[in-house]
Design an enzyme around this catalytic site. Structure first.
Site, mmCIF file in Angstrom:
data_model
loop_
_atom_site.group_PDB
_atom_site.id
_atom_site.type_symbol
_atom_site.label_atom_id
_atom_site.label_comp_id
_atom_site.label_asym_id
_atom_site.label_seq_id
_atom_site.Cartn_x
_atom_site.Cartn_y
_atom_site.Cartn_z
ATOM 1 C CB SER A 1 -0.810 0.092 1.169
ATOM 2 O OG SER A 1 -1.659 1.070 1.194
ATOM 3 C CE LYS B 1 -11.211 -0.642 -1.157
ATOM 4 N NZ LYS B 1 -11.123 -0.097 -2.550
ATOM 5 C CG ASP C 1 -12.106 4.159 -3.913
ATOM 6 O OD1 ASP C 1 -10.742 4.487 -3.620
ATOM 7 O OD2 ASP C 1 -12.166 2.652 -3.492
HETATM 8 P P1 NDP Z 1 -12.639 -6.409 -8.873
HETATM 9 O O1 NDP Z 1 -11.826 -7.622 -8.618
HETATM 10 O O2 NDP Z 1 -13.770 -6.255 -7.858
HETATM 11 O O3 NDP Z 1 -13.190 -6.259 -10.397
HETATM 12 C C1 NDP Z 1 -12.439 -6.408 -11.412
HETATM 13 C C2 NDP Z 1 -13.255 -6.420 -12.721
HETATM 14 O O4 NDP Z 1 -12.264 -6.529 -13.742
HETATM 15 C C3 NDP Z 1 -14.409 -7.357 -12.833
HETATM 16 O O5 NDP Z 1 -15.494 -6.714 -13.472
HETATM 17 C C4 NDP Z 1 -13.709 -8.481 -13.727
HETATM 18 O O6 NDP Z 1 -14.568 -9.435 -14.469
HETATM 19 C C5 NDP Z 1 -12.799 -7.435 -14.523
HETATM 20 N N1 NDP Z 1 -11.778 -8.186 -15.263
HETATM 21 C C6 NDP Z 1 -10.767 -8.855 -14.844
HETATM 22 N N2 NDP Z 1 -9.965 -9.235 -15.545
HETATM 23 C C7 NDP Z 1 -10.453 -8.652 -16.850
HETATM 24 C C8 NDP Z 1 -10.133 -9.166 -18.228
HETATM 25 N N3 NDP Z 1 -9.019 -9.857 -18.587
HETATM 26 N N4 NDP Z 1 -11.154 -8.734 -19.357
HETATM 27 C C9 NDP Z 1 -12.076 -8.088 -18.802
HETATM 28 N N5 NDP Z 1 -12.462 -7.709 -17.680
HETATM 29 C C10 NDP Z 1 -11.782 -8.352 -16.676
HETATM 30 O O7 NDP Z 1 -11.629 -5.246 -8.620
HETATM 31 P P2 NDP Z 1 -11.924 -3.572 -8.538
HETATM 32 O O8 NDP Z 1 -13.210 -3.213 -9.077
HETATM 33 O O9 NDP Z 1 -11.629 -3.476 -7.032
HETATM 34 O O10 NDP Z 1 -10.394 -2.741 -9.112
HETATM 35 C C11 NDP Z 1 -10.304 -2.827 -10.360
HETATM 36 C C12 NDP Z 1 -8.968 -2.147 -10.632
HETATM 37 O O11 NDP Z 1 -9.005 -0.759 -10.221
HETATM 38 C C13 NDP Z 1 -7.866 -2.659 -9.806
HETATM 39 O O12 NDP Z 1 -6.789 -3.404 -10.564
HETATM 40 C C14 NDP Z 1 -7.330 -1.681 -8.956
HETATM 41 O O13 NDP Z 1 -5.901 -1.389 -9.136
HETATM 42 C C15 NDP Z 1 -7.908 -0.266 -9.586
HETATM 43 N N6 NDP Z 1 -8.535 0.545 -8.423
HETATM 44 C C16 NDP Z 1 -7.793 1.653 -8.762
HETATM 45 C C17 NDP Z 1 -8.066 2.472 -7.728
HETATM 46 C C18 NDP Z 1 -7.649 3.849 -7.775
HETATM 47 O O14 NDP Z 1 -7.407 4.777 -6.506
HETATM 48 N N7 NDP Z 1 -6.855 4.368 -8.720
HETATM 49 C C19 NDP Z 1 -9.137 2.514 -6.493
HETATM 50 C C20 NDP Z 1 -9.961 0.890 -6.671
HETATM 51 C C21 NDP Z 1 -9.310 0.237 -7.719
HETATM 52 P P3 NDP Z 1 -15.118 -10.726 -14.190
HETATM 53 O O15 NDP Z 1 -15.983 -10.566 -12.785
HETATM 54 O O16 NDP Z 1 -15.588 -11.533 -15.079
HETATM 55 O O17 NDP Z 1 -13.639 -11.456 -13.557
#
Ligand code: NDP
Length: 281
Positions: free
Chosen positions: A15, A66, A102
């Site tokens: 983090s 979370k 967020d």
């Molecule tokens: P989650 O695990 O909750 O969701 C991930 C999403 O990405 C799901 O919808 C998943 O689909 C999809 N996904 C994963 N791999 C693929 C792929 N190869 N092709 C298409 N879709 C895909 O994660 P979060 O939503 O919490 O976070 C997502 C990203 O956002 C993280 O990597 C994090 O680094 C970033 N983030 C950044 C923040 C910031 O402050 N800048 C804050 C929070 C997050 P499926 O369900 O089908 O697997």
């Protein structure tokens, strides 16, 4: 007495929040420390109880806690409840209160990048926690329509049905994960939000996702934000840049979610430049 703030996560060593908040406290000469706490899932409940027992002043909550932290708090703000995720805990009138920074963190970062959010037509790619926060944040900020596309259409559809009430006047739509449907909606999109984890660390999935997104259908004025900040220039952003679209990286959202938490805890304006430098370092 020195105040203690911190973050609960598992793992938590990666983090960047401790560096960001420690530098902010120092800049404002606030007598406080910020500690990363590695809290295993089965220890979350006693850890939350310890916030009061140890008189901790405020917490950030990160993966995998979370959502599971919600029932352990006295109160959760409505947007955090709708999103289904708390990333910040503050203390108020003897209660532990959960909020989600967020969502406003993203919108602040977009405003800082010069975007005007009122009346915006948005497409969000992904349907996880970050996508949910984006939808609520952008709806609150005045977006008119938000299309949500996910590789599993059912997850986009359930996001849309669960967040329709929280989105208020913004209309939410499920966007089918098909090239023709994506291209048609991209053509009338002002802001594309990449909210999947596919672009993280430039894994092979990043190239697949970039190929699946018809970025060339976006209008010339469109902006593309990728919430992933490792790398800063993801493959999606690099492709958007090639098309001369405005690109915004995920560091701004990380910075501003931290700044909003800092302001809630301390009542002071966050030293944004100091916090940004700490993140970049
Ligand atoms: P989650 O695990 O909750 O969701 C991930 C999403 O990405 C799901 O919808 C998943 O689909 C999809 N996904 C994963 N791999 C693929 C792929 N190869 N092709 C298409 N879709 C895909 O994660 P979060 O939503 O919490 O976070 C997502 C990203 O956002 C993280 O990597 C994090 O680094 C970033 N983030 C950044 C923040 C910031 O402050 N800048 C804050 C929070 C997050 P499926 O369900 O089908 O697997």
């Amino acid at each position: 007495m020195t105040q203690v703030y911190g973050i609960f996560g598992y793992p938590v060593g990666h983090s960047r929040s401790p560096a960001m908040h420690t530098r902010a406290f120092a800049a404002l000469r606030i007598d406080a420390v910020y500690v990363p706490f590695a809290v295993a899932p089965e220890r979350l409940e006693p850890a939350v109880k310890a916030i009061e027992a140890l008189d901790l002043s405020g917490l950030n909550i990160t993966l995998p806690h979370k959502t599971n932290v919600i029932p352990l708090l006295h109160r959760v703000e409505p947007d955090a409840l709708a999103i289904g995720a708390v990333n910040t805990v503050y203390r108020e009138a003897g209660q532990l209160v959960g909020m989600n920074t967020d969502a406003p963190g993203l919108t602040r970062s977009l405003l800082e990048a010069g975007l005007s959010l009122r009346g915006l037509r948005v497409t969000v790619v992904g349907a996880g926690g970050a996508a949910r926060a984006s939808v609520v944040g952008l709806a609150r900020a005045g977006a008119t329509s938000i299309h949500v596309a996910a590789r599993r259409e059912s997850s986009a559809a359930s996001l849309v049905s669960q967040l329709t009430a929280a989105a208020g006047a913004a209309s939410l739509h499920t966007l089918p994960w098909r090239p023709d449907a994506l291209a048609a909606t991209f053509a009338s999109t002002d802001l594309l939000v990449q909210a999947t984890s596919a672009t993280l660390d430039d894994a092979p999935a990043a190239a697949e996702l970039t190929a699946a997104l018809p970025l060339s259908s976006l209008p010339k004025h469109a902006a593309v934000v990728d919430l992933v900040y490792r790398p800063l220039e993801t493959r999606v952003l690099a492709a958007a840049k090639q098309l001369r679209l405005q690109t915004i990286d995920g560091l701004g959202m990380l910075l501003h979610q931290g700044a909003i938490a800092f302001e809630k805890w301390t009542g002071r304006e966050a030293p944004i430049d100091v916090m940004r430098a700490a993140l970049r370092d």
